[in-house]
Scaffold this motif. Structure first.
Motif, mmCIF file in Angstrom:
data_model
loop_
_atom_site.group_PDB
_atom_site.id
_atom_site.type_symbol
_atom_site.label_atom_id
_atom_site.label_comp_id
_atom_site.label_asym_id
_atom_site.label_seq_id
_atom_site.Cartn_x
_atom_site.Cartn_y
_atom_site.Cartn_z
ATOM 1 N N ILE A 80 0.835 -1.201 0.000
ATOM 2 C CA ILE A 80 0.000 0.000 0.000
ATOM 3 C C ILE A 80 0.867 1.246 0.000
ATOM 4 O O ILE A 80 0.583 2.225 -0.712
ATOM 5 N N LYS A 81 1.949 1.231 0.762
ATOM 6 C CA LYS A 81 2.855 2.388 0.797
ATOM 7 C C LYS A 81 3.504 2.618 -0.569
ATOM 8 O O LYS A 81 3.581 3.755 -1.059
ATOM 9 N N LEU A 82 3.991 1.559 -1.195
ATOM 10 C CA LEU A 82 4.618 1.691 -2.505
ATOM 11 C C LEU A 82 3.603 2.114 -3.566
ATOM 12 O O LEU A 82 3.927 2.881 -4.476
ATOM 13 N N ALA A 83 2.397 1.614 -3.443
ATOM 14 C CA ALA A 83 1.356 2.025 -4.384
ATOM 15 C C ALA A 83 1.131 3.530 -4.305
ATOM 16 O O ALA A 83 1.034 4.214 -5.335
ATOM 17 N N LYS A 84 1.050 4.038 -3.086
ATOM 18 C CA LYS A 84 0.816 5.471 -2.910
ATOM 19 C C LYS A 84 1.973 6.307 -3.440
ATOM 20 O O LYS A 84 1.765 7.263 -4.193
ATOM 21 N N HIS A 85 3.194 5.957 -3.060
ATOM 22 C CA HIS A 85 4.339 6.814 -3.341
ATOM 23 C C HIS A 85 4.965 6.586 -4.712
ATOM 24 O O HIS A 85 5.629 7.491 -5.241
ATOM 25 N N HIS A 86 4.763 5.407 -5.293
ATOM 26 C CA HIS A 86 5.448 5.125 -6.555
ATOM 27 C C HIS A 86 4.490 4.803 -7.696
ATOM 28 O O HIS A 86 4.590 5.391 -8.768
ATOM 29 N N VAL A 87 3.569 3.876 -7.480
ATOM 30 C CA VAL A 87 2.708 3.432 -8.588
ATOM 31 C C VAL A 87 1.670 4.492 -8.936
ATOM 32 O O VAL A 87 1.526 4.880 -10.096
ATOM 33 N N LEU A 88 0.941 4.969 -7.932
ATOM 34 C CA LEU A 88 -0.117 5.944 -8.185
ATOM 35 C C LEU A 88 0.408 7.370 -8.284
ATOM 36 O O LEU A 88 -0.199 8.218 -8.941
ATOM 37 N N LYS A 89 1.501 7.651 -7.585
ATOM 38 C CA LYS A 89 2.141 8.967 -7.593
ATOM 39 C C LYS A 89 1.158 10.067 -7.216
ATOM 40 O O LYS A 89 0.783 10.185 -6.061
ATOM 41 N N ASP A 90 0.708 10.865 -8.176
ATOM 42 C CA ASP A 90 -0.152 12.002 -7.855
ATOM 43 C C ASP A 90 -1.636 11.658 -7.887
ATOM 44 O O ASP A 90 -2.488 12.543 -7.805
ATOM 45 N N ARG A 91 -1.974 10.373 -7.996
ATOM 46 C CA ARG A 91 -3.369 9.945 -7.997
ATOM 47 C C ARG A 91 -3.749 9.379 -6.623
ATOM 48 O O ARG A 91 -2.917 8.783 -5.942
ATOM 49 N N THR A 92 -4.991 9.578 -6.249
ATOM 50 C CA THR A 92 -5.470 9.116 -4.949
ATOM 51 C C THR A 92 -6.554 8.070 -5.147
ATOM 52 O O THR A 92 -7.546 8.339 -5.840
ATOM 53 N N PRO A 93 -6.404 6.889 -4.560
ATOM 54 C CA PRO A 93 -7.454 5.869 -4.728
ATOM 55 C C PRO A 93 -8.744 6.266 -4.027
ATOM 56 O O PRO A 93 -8.719 6.832 -2.929
ATOM 57 N N ASP A 94 -9.858 5.969 -4.660
ATOM 58 C CA ASP A 94 -11.161 6.190 -4.041
ATOM 59 C C ASP A 94 -11.502 5.055 -3.086
ATOM 60 O O ASP A 94 -12.362 5.216 -2.214
ATOM 61 N N LEU A 95 -10.832 3.928 -3.264
ATOM 62 C CA LEU A 95 -11.096 2.764 -2.431
ATOM 63 C C LEU A 95 -9.874 1.856 -2.439
ATOM 64 O O LEU A 95 -9.254 1.660 -3.479
ATOM 65 N N VAL A 96 -9.535 1.316 -1.261
ATOM 66 C CA VAL A 96 -8.499 0.285 -1.124
ATOM 67 C C VAL A 96 -9.186 -0.994 -0.673
ATOM 68 O O VAL A 96 -9.940 -0.983 0.311
ATOM 69 N N VAL A 97 -8.962 -2.090 -1.397
ATOM 70 C CA VAL A 97 -9.540 -3.375 -1.007
ATOM 71 C C VAL A 97 -8.432 -4.425 -0.926
ATOM 72 O O VAL A 97 -7.472 -4.390 -1.696
ATOM 73 N N SER A 98 -8.606 -5.354 0.008
ATOM 74 C CA SER A 98 -7.595 -6.385 0.237
ATOM 75 C C SER A 98 -8.279 -7.746 0.350
ATOM 76 O O SER A 98 -9.352 -7.870 0.942
ATOM 77 N N GLY A 99 -7.660 -8.786 -0.227
ATOM 78 C CA GLY A 99 -8.233 -10.126 -0.156
ATOM 79 C C GLY A 99 -8.406 -10.726 -1.546
ATOM 80 O O GLY A 99 -7.694 -10.338 -2.457
#
Length: 258
Positions: A80-99
């Motif tokens: 989740i941290k890498l997704a925020k800082h590297h993959v998504l960069k300046d985009r913000t997810p509307d929803l995070v789901v796990s499983g």
């Protein structure tokens, strides 16, 4: 209007059956990006990697459904941290789901769960987040009955939001002949694991230990996650990362002489 951006992760690893079910379900609701561990991370809790490098590699596992995916060498929280800082960069997810986790995360198990740690990390980052688990550990577990409720619950969160700092812990009963009875908003059962360590020896005679034990539930309440799943309901428990025992502050201030 732009589609909701949905980040998918898990703890069973990017090749697991459950994350395929979850990812396919989310494609009906928005734009999906997967960032998940490259190997199983069950029981890792909220561990993060600080003593060794993290690797993030593009994966074509979901190319057939048009989803960009990345496999990470770290824990679910790392994902989740890498997704925020590297993959998504300046985009913000509307929803995070796990499983969907292969096995339940009921009662105290939520503290050990990598599945829920990915969701909790999403909540820490300020995103509405959900962790999904199926109460079936069998190798050939059937996830098909979860899809309808995965989507229903995710839609409710996308439309209505969640209280800041809250993530949902959703547990499904195993597939049975009877239809799921519905959804119960529950509290976490006051249940625990009574651990045992099986003492064994490897082929060279060196000792090692294998964790085992039994799940013990003495909570007789009919408003718990364990009761709901046992009675063929989908259990939804709102969880928070603030572990402060607020009720204990006054008692300590009154009783301690420091």
């Amino acid at each position: 209007m732009a589609k909701p951006l949905i980040l998918v992760s898990n703890d069973d690893g990017i090749t697991s059956k459950g994350i395929r079910v979850l990812t396919e379900a989310m494609t009906a609701l928005g734009e999906v990006i997967v960032v998940a561990p490259d190997s199983p991370q069950s029981g890792m809790g909220h561990a993060i990697t600080i003593g060794e490098p993290l690797r993030l590699i593009p994966s074509d596992l979901f190319e057939d459904i048009g989803v960009d995916a990345y496999k990470c060498s770290g824990t679910p929280a790392d994902c989740i941290k890498l997704a925020k800082h590297h993959v998504l960069k300046d985009r913000t997810p509307d929803l995070v789901v796990s499983g969907v986790n292969h096995g339940s995360n009921l009662a105290v198990s939520v503290l050990y769960s990598g599945t829920m740690s990915a969701a909790i990390e999403g909540a820490i980052e300020g995103h509405p987040s959900i962790g999904y688990s199926l109460a079936d550990f069998s190798h050939d577990a059937d996830f098909s009955h979860t899809v309808e409720y995965i989507q229903k619950i995710a839609k409710e969160v996308l439309e209505n939001g969640l209280t800041k700092g809250v993530a949902l812990n959703v547990n499904f009963p195993p597939k049975q002949n009877q239809k799921i009875q519905g959804v119960k908003i529950c509290r976490q059962a006051k249940a625990h694991w009574e651990e045992e360590f099986d003492h064994r020896k490897d082929p060279y005679g060196r000792p090692y230990f294998w964790l085992a034990g039994n799940f013990v539930n003495n909570d007789k309440g009919e408003d718990t996650d364990v009761w709901a799943v046992d009675h063929n309901y989908v259990a939804v428990v709102p969880c928070q990362y603030d572990l402060t025992a607020h009720h204990a502050i006054a008692q300590i201030n009154d009783d301690w002489d420091i």
